[in-house]
Design a protein around this motif. Structure first.
Motif, PDB file in Angstrom:
ATOM      1  N   LEU A  10      56.120  43.585   8.785  1.00  0.00           N
ATOM      2  CA  LEU A  10      57.325  43.662   9.611  1.00  0.00           C
ATOM      3  C   LEU A  10      57.468  42.439  10.498  1.00  0.00           C
ATOM      4  O   LEU A  10      58.543  41.879  10.653  1.00  0.00           O
ATOM      5  N   LEU A  11      56.358  42.020  11.106  1.00  0.00           N
ATOM      6  CA  LEU A  11      56.424  40.830  11.949  1.00  0.00           C
ATOM      7  C   LEU A  11      56.753  39.594  11.129  1.00  0.00           C
ATOM      8  O   LEU A  11      57.471  38.696  11.573  1.00  0.00           O
ATOM      9  N   LEU A  12      56.238  39.529   9.901  1.00  0.00           N
ATOM     10  CA  LEU A  12      56.519  38.385   9.050  1.00  0.00           C
ATOM     11  C   LEU A  12      57.995  38.299   8.719  1.00  0.00           C
ATOM     12  O   LEU A  12      58.576  37.213   8.688  1.00  0.00           O
ATOM     13  N   SER A  13      58.646  39.467   8.487  1.00  0.00           N
ATOM     14  CA  SER A  13      60.078  39.443   8.177  1.00  0.00           C
ATOM     15  C   SER A  13      60.886  38.909   9.332  1.00  0.00           C
ATOM     16  O   SER A  13      61.855  38.182   9.149  1.00  0.00           O
ATOM     17  N   ILE A  14      60.474  39.278  10.580  1.00  0.00           N
ATOM     18  CA  ILE A  14      61.186  38.768  11.750  1.00  0.00           C
ATOM     19  C   ILE A  14      60.909  37.286  11.936  1.00  0.00           C
ATOM     20  O   ILE A  14      61.817  36.487  12.213  1.00  0.00           O
ATOM     21  N   PHE A 435      63.994  48.119  26.213  1.00  0.00           N
ATOM     22  CA  PHE A 435      64.217  46.683  26.048  1.00  0.00           C
ATOM     23  C   PHE A 435      64.511  46.411  24.582  1.00  0.00           C
ATOM     24  O   PHE A 435      63.808  46.906  23.688  1.00  0.00           O
ATOM     25  N   LYS A 436      65.572  45.629  24.318  1.00  0.00           N
ATOM     26  CA  LYS A 436      65.956  45.294  22.955  1.00  0.00           C
ATOM     27  C   LYS A 436      66.187  43.792  22.834  1.00  0.00           C
ATOM     28  O   LYS A 436      66.790  43.179  23.726  1.00  0.00           O
ATOM     29  N   LEU A 437      65.728  43.243  21.752  1.00  0.00           N
ATOM     30  CA  LEU A 437      65.981  41.848  21.414  1.00  0.00           C
ATOM     31  C   LEU A 437      66.457  41.826  19.966  1.00  0.00           C
ATOM     32  O   LEU A 437      65.698  42.181  19.055  1.00  0.00           O
ATOM     33  N   ASP A 438      67.724  41.437  19.751  1.00  0.00           N
ATOM     34  CA  ASP A 438      68.330  41.470  18.420  1.00  0.00           C
ATOM     35  C   ASP A 438      68.786  40.067  18.026  1.00  0.00           C
ATOM     36  O   ASP A 438      69.397  39.343  18.840  1.00  0.00           O
ATOM     37  N   TYR A 439      68.521  39.714  16.787  1.00  0.00           N
ATOM     38  CA  TYR A 439      68.884  38.400  16.270  1.00  0.00           C
ATOM     39  C   TYR A 439      69.659  38.579  14.970  1.00  0.00           C
ATOM     40  O   TYR A 439      69.245  39.354  14.092  1.00  0.00           O
ATOM     41  N   THR A 440      70.801  37.877  14.825  1.00  0.00           N
ATOM     42  CA  THR A 440      71.629  37.941  13.628  1.00  0.00           C
ATOM     43  C   THR A 440      71.837  36.536  13.092  1.00  0.00           C
ATOM     44  O   THR A 440      72.258  35.636  13.841  1.00  0.00           O
ATOM     45  N   ARG A 441      71.569  36.353  11.808  1.00  0.00           N
ATOM     46  CA  ARG A 441      71.712  35.041  11.185  1.00  0.00           C
ATOM     47  C   ARG A 441      72.526  35.178   9.898  1.00  0.00           C
ATOM     48  O   ARG A 441      72.092  35.835   8.957  1.00  0.00           O
ATOM     49  N   GLU A 450      69.488  40.531   9.853  1.00  0.00           N
ATOM     50  CA  GLU A 450      69.322  40.966  11.237  1.00  0.00           C
ATOM     51  C   GLU A 450      67.881  41.423  11.436  1.00  0.00           C
ATOM     52  O   GLU A 450      67.279  42.027  10.545  1.00  0.00           O
ATOM     53  N   ALA A 451      67.342  41.143  12.605  1.00  0.00           N
ATOM     54  CA  ALA A 451      65.984  41.571  12.918  1.00  0.00           C
ATOM     55  C   ALA A 451      65.864  41.715  14.425  1.00  0.00           C
ATOM     56  O   ALA A 451      66.677  41.179  15.187  1.00  0.00           O
ATOM     57  N   GLY A 452      64.840  42.428  14.849  1.00  0.00           N
ATOM     58  CA  GLY A 452      64.678  42.592  16.284  1.00  0.00           C
ATOM     59  C   GLY A 452      63.486  43.443  16.658  1.00  0.00           C
ATOM     60  O   GLY A 452      62.777  43.996  15.800  1.00  0.00           O
ATOM     61  N   TYR A 453      63.308  43.544  17.956  1.00  0.00           N
ATOM     62  CA  TYR A 453      62.254  44.365  18.558  1.00  0.00           C
ATOM     63  C   TYR A 453      62.900  45.297  19.571  1.00  0.00           C
ATOM     64  O   TYR A 453      63.838  44.919  20.282  1.00  0.00           O
ATOM     65  N   HIS A 493      57.002  51.299  20.290  1.00  0.00           N
ATOM     66  CA  HIS A 493      57.313  49.911  19.951  1.00  0.00           C
ATOM     67  C   HIS A 493      57.875  49.892  18.532  1.00  0.00           C
ATOM     68  O   HIS A 493      57.276  50.475  17.614  1.00  0.00           O
ATOM     69  N   ALA A 494      59.008  49.217  18.356  1.00  0.00           N
ATOM     70  CA  ALA A 494      59.652  49.201  17.046  1.00  0.00           C
ATOM     71  C   ALA A 494      60.047  47.777  16.673  1.00  0.00           C
ATOM     72  O   ALA A 494      60.482  46.996  17.527  1.00  0.00           O
ATOM     73  N   VAL A 495      59.884  47.442  15.403  1.00  0.00           N
ATOM     74  CA  VAL A 495      60.418  46.203  14.833  1.00  0.00           C
ATOM     75  C   VAL A 495      61.232  46.581  13.607  1.00  0.00           C
ATOM     76  O   VAL A 495      60.903  47.543  12.901  1.00  0.00           O
ATOM     77  N   TYR A 496      62.312  45.851  13.360  1.00  0.00           N
ATOM     78  CA  TYR A 496      63.166  46.171  12.226  1.00  0.00           C
ATOM     79  C   TYR A 496      63.692  44.889  11.604  1.00  0.00           C
ATOM     80  O   TYR A 496      63.739  43.823  12.234  1.00  0.00           O
ATOM     81  N   SER A 497      64.098  45.004  10.354  1.00  0.00           N
ATOM     82  CA  SER A 497      64.735  43.905   9.651  1.00  0.00           C
ATOM     83  C   SER A 497      65.747  44.494   8.681  1.00  0.00           C
ATOM     84  O   SER A 497      65.472  45.511   8.041  1.00  0.00           O
ATOM     85  N   MET A 498      66.945  43.871   8.604  1.00  0.00           N
ATOM     86  CA  MET A 498      68.011  44.346   7.740  1.00  0.00           C
ATOM     87  C   MET A 498      68.677  43.164   7.053  1.00  0.00           C
ATOM     88  O   MET A 498      68.814  42.093   7.641  1.00  0.00           O
ATOM     89  N   TYR A 499      69.093  43.387   5.819  1.00  0.00           N
ATOM     90  CA  TYR A 499      69.850  42.373   5.085  1.00  0.00           C
ATOM     91  C   TYR A 499      71.127  43.020   4.571  1.00  0.00           C
ATOM     92  O   TYR A 499      71.096  44.108   3.988  1.00  0.00           O
ATOM     93  N   ALA A 500      72.252  42.341   4.796  1.00  0.00           N
ATOM     94  CA  ALA A 500      73.549  42.866   4.375  1.00  0.00           C
ATOM     95  C   ALA A 500      74.316  41.772   3.655  1.00  0.00           C
ATOM     96  O   ALA A 500      74.223  40.592   4.011  1.00  0.00           O
TER      97      ALA A 500
END
Length: 813
Positions: A10-14, A435-441, A450-453, A493-500
């Motif tokens: 999960l960390l690698l995907s972010i 606390f949220k940190l979201d990144y969109t590329r 999209e990924a975040g913590y 604690h959560a980490v996520y990654s999404m592809y659209a």
């Protein structure tokens, strides 16, 4: 799978997302499209109109811009193809320029003047208005426009939810989403420390812009709740200058309240301030029939009497939104809410046992109170990179609640003398930090990653005390053996990654969320601890297909979790009243839910038809169960009883039967099965559940309308009981004055007094039946006054969209 390996993946995907190289600044190669936006009637330029470029066939945006103060716009870097341009701005109808063809080696193209017509035109005394649909279907959610629910304008969020798809509400205001009370409530996309039922009772309907129902959220959202998310979007304003709204309401049976929200926007700073106060009193009559069996003896207890629920809520909100630059935006918001929920009952009892003919008659009074303030503070930061859609956002949300609950139950003999009594008290603070940190590329025009913590940190303390009436001293005595102090700590604690992305008419999105939970519950008096140290994975997948002529199909899958509440684990007795005692279950496990959905919708002009099918499996189903504790005393607890299944379909038709008659018909039907064992015996059962709502809105004149609503909820079963069905109807009349600055609404709910609530619960050695009839109809009058002293803010709002008036749903006031 090894926990460390999951965490590493999960960390690698972010890390991969953040490591992507940035794009070079400057205009991309390709054709330039130019044009001019102007008012069709005044022939004047329109500044900051939204100009959006689409493929000629398709609904996804290619690029976009806004017009300058001369009304001119420029779109750069356009590749060869056939396009259409949509231009829109607050207060105007949208205009579309079709068939814009870009050829290879074509340096520029000028589409000329694009005229917009105002949404309110005075033509020979006829006023033409644009309105939102009552319910809008998006790709992953339903959006309920609250301004259309005039039969609930004097109520709370709960009253609005009574007439929306997927939702049912019982007599005490408990909300269920697709047959379950387990869902997450967000306020403006932010969590809160309060329980969902308490929070929804406190929010006045007049302060809500719309409500989003998200039944299969993506991996970006928290997976808590069996059936999804209810997101309350409150009213804000993006008009320049000073503006606001004031609402007052009053009704029969001691109902009254009001709220206001003032907004001031100038240049890059927007501030708002609001307050609300509401009091609702709901009296009625209740009857009950109960028996318990012990040692071949049956103890009977019948009751009848009055029952009332008294709700008081109040709150203050304030905030500021600052555009630090074209790329950076900062928000800070503060909320204070208070509540008071009082239940009062006066009952007459008839008690006897099967082995004797004599019967005892006595009376009882009971009361319960829930009160305490809550606070929320949120900080938002958004940074936009030069590439459109390339964003980094951060959110910090702090919330706390002080909860006090007290119940009192006293029995009296025929002479009015007290024979016994119990008083229980529960109090303690709760705090939560998110606390949220979201990144969109974005990648190209149609793909993004999209990924975040996200971190959640909860702390709460519950103190339970029990007092018993002592006839010798005529006072209540503290019972330490039934009094406890519980500390509840939980970190997630959560980490996520999404592809659209999109391929032709097909859109797709896949995501994975990993959560680490560290939870500890400790009992001071018992010197006991109950801990969880666990990883969970939550995959999500969404597909969509956009066909010709407005056909759209969607499909999705999500895995979710429903975590038990803190008091579910408390292994001690807590007396609820003289006839009911509660204990927790330290061995209770969370529920895991697999949710599948498929949907279809078709837009025909202003008319919409949609249907959604769903299938939900709940593993380790948690049920509230009852058993015999003593003579006419039931013990309430919780248990994992097995699995349940819900297979169903929802439909909606929004249809303008006539030019002045709109019908919004909604329905939900599902087959429900619950399978498992309880106390060593199989209890499997099933029911076919359905509910329907029909909302009719008649426009009598340009300033008046009537709304008539009908709804029915069918019976439903649980592990140990059954809820009977009921029918209800409401009617409201609204009239607007002074160019819609003032609106008056007269409403009556449950017009025919048919909303009767009946429940049956039975098991080994007990039977319980209750019926509640509320005093009806519930009649209220609401007045709204809109204050608008502004000039159009022809710029972007904080979310990058066009400014608009969020106070009315209609323009021209």
């Amino acid at each position: 799978m090894n926990k460390r390996l999951i965490y590493f993946i999960l960390l690698l995907s972010i890390s991969t997302v953040f490591a992507q190289p940035g794009q070079r600044s400057g205009a991309a190669r390709g054709t330039i499209i130019k044009g001019l936006v102007q008012d069709n009637q005044l022939k004047t330029p329109i500044e900051y109109a939204n100009v959006i470029l689409y493929k000629q066939k398709g609904t996804d945006q290619v690029t976009g811009t806004v017009s300058n103060k001369e009304g001119l716009f420029t779109l750069t870097g356009i590749q060869p193809g056939l396009y259409k341009i949509k231009v829109k701005f607050m207060g105007y109808y949208e205009n579309t320029v079709d068939s814009v063809r870009i050829s290879a080696n074509q340096p520029a193209i000028d589409v000329g003047k694009v005229g917009l017509n105002q949404t309110v035109l005075m033509l020979e005394g006829v006023q033409v208005e644009a309105e939102k649909a009552p319910v809008e279907y998006k790709i992953d959610r339903k959006v309920i426009n609250v301004d259309h629910q005039i039969t609930a304008s004097a109520g709370s969020a709960v009253d609005v939810l009574e007439n929306v798809p997927s939702i049912t509400v019982d007599i005490e205001g408990n909300v269920q989403l697709r047959g379950s009370g387990s869902f997450t409530v967000l306020i403006d996309n932010r969590p809160t420390v309060m329980e969902a039922s308490d929070l929804l009772q406190q929010i006045p309907a007049s302060t809500i812009e719309n409500i989003e129902i998200i039944t299969n959220p993506s991996a970006k959202y928290e997976p808590d709740g069996m059936t999804g998310i209810v997101n309350i979007i409150t009213k804000k304003n993006s008009l320049r200058g000073f503006n606001g709204i004031v609402n007052l309401n009053s009704g029969v049976d001691d109902k009254y309240g009001g709220d206001f929200l003032f907004n001031y926007r100038m240049n890059n700073i927007n501030t708002y301030f609001g307050m609300n106060y509401n009091h609702r009193f709901l009296p009625g009559d209740r009857i009950g029939e109960n028996w318990t069996a012990q040692n071949d003896t049956i103890h009977y207890l019948n009751t009848d009497g009055s029952n009332s629920m008294d709700f008081t809520s109040y709150g203050v909100q304030a905030g500021v939104d600052i555009a630090l630059s074209k790329q950076d935006n900062f928000k800070v918001g503060l909320n204070y809410r208070g509540r008071g929920m009082d239940h009062e009952n006066k009952s007459n009892y008839e008690e006897w046992i099967s082995t004797l003919t004599d019967r005892d008659y006595y009376s009882s009074t009971g009361s319960s109170e829930r009160s305490g303030p809550s606070y929320d503070m949120n900080l938002d930061y958004l940074h936009r990179f030069e590439t459109k859609g390339h964003e980094l956002s951060a959110l910090l949300n702090l919330s706390s609640r002080s909860g006090d609950e007290e119940s009192l139950n006293e029995n009296y003999d025929t002479n009015g003398a007290i024979t016994n009594g119990q008083r229980s008290v529960e109090k303690g603070p709760s705090m939560r930090a998110d606390f949220k940190l979201d990144y969109t590329r974005p990648f190209g025009e149609k793909n993004k990653l999209e990924a975040g913590y996200q971190g959640r940190f909860s702390r709460s303390e519950d103190e339970n005390e029990l007092y018993e009436y002592d006839l010798g001293i005529s006072d209540y005595v503290f019972l330490p053996q039934y009094s406890y102090l519980t500390n509840y700590n939980r970190d997630i604690h959560a980490v996520y990654s999404m592809y659209a992305g999109e391929s032709g008419p097909i859109g797709y999105q896949a995501g994975l969320r990993g959560e680490y939970t560290n939870r500890n519950i400790s009992l001071d008096e018992e010197n006991q601890e109950f801990a969880i140290d666990r990883w969970d994975l939550f995959p999500t997948a969404h597909l969509s297909y956009t066909g010709p002529s407005g056909h759209q199909m969607m499909a999705s899958y999500t895995r979710r979790i429903d975590r038990p509440r803190g008091y579910y684990f408390e292994p001690f007795l807590t007396w609820m009243d003289a006839y009911n005692v509660r204990t927790g279950n330290p061995a209770i496990k969370p529920e895991y839910i697999d949710s599948y959905e498929m949907g279809y919708q078709k837009q025909v002009g202003q008319n919409l038809f949609s249907v959604e099918t769903y299938y939900r499996i709940t593993h380790d189903r948690v049920e509230r169960v009852q058993s015999v504790y003593d003579e006419n005393v039931l013990l309430h607890s919780v248990a994992n009883v097995g699995q349940d299944y819900a297979l169903g379909a929802e439909f909606m038709i929004n249809w303008d039967l006539l030019s002045n008659w709109n019908v919004n018909l909604m329905g939900n039907m599902y087959d429900y099965r619950i399978e498992g064992e309880l106390l060593g015996e199989d209890f499997s059962r099933s029911s076919f559940n359905w509910n329907t709502r029909m909302n009719n809105t008649f426009k009598l004149t340009k300033n008046s309308r009537v709304q008539f609503n009908l709804r029915y909820n069918s019976p439903s079963v649980s592990a140990q009981g059954r809820r009977e069905g009921f029918f209800s109807s409401s009617i409201a009349y609204r009239h607007d004055f002074l160019d819609k600055r003032i609106s008056m609404t007269l409403q009556a709910r449950d017009v025919f007094g048919t909303e009767v609530h009946e429940r049956i619960s039975e098991g080994d050695g007990f039977y319980s039946y209750s019926r509640f009839d509320r005093n009806t109809p519930i009649i209220t009058m609401t007045m709204s006054y809109k204050i608008n002293n502004f000039k159009a803010n022809r710029g972007r709002d904080s979310d990058g969209g066009s400014g608009g008036d969020d106070f009315g749903g209609e323009t021209g006031f």
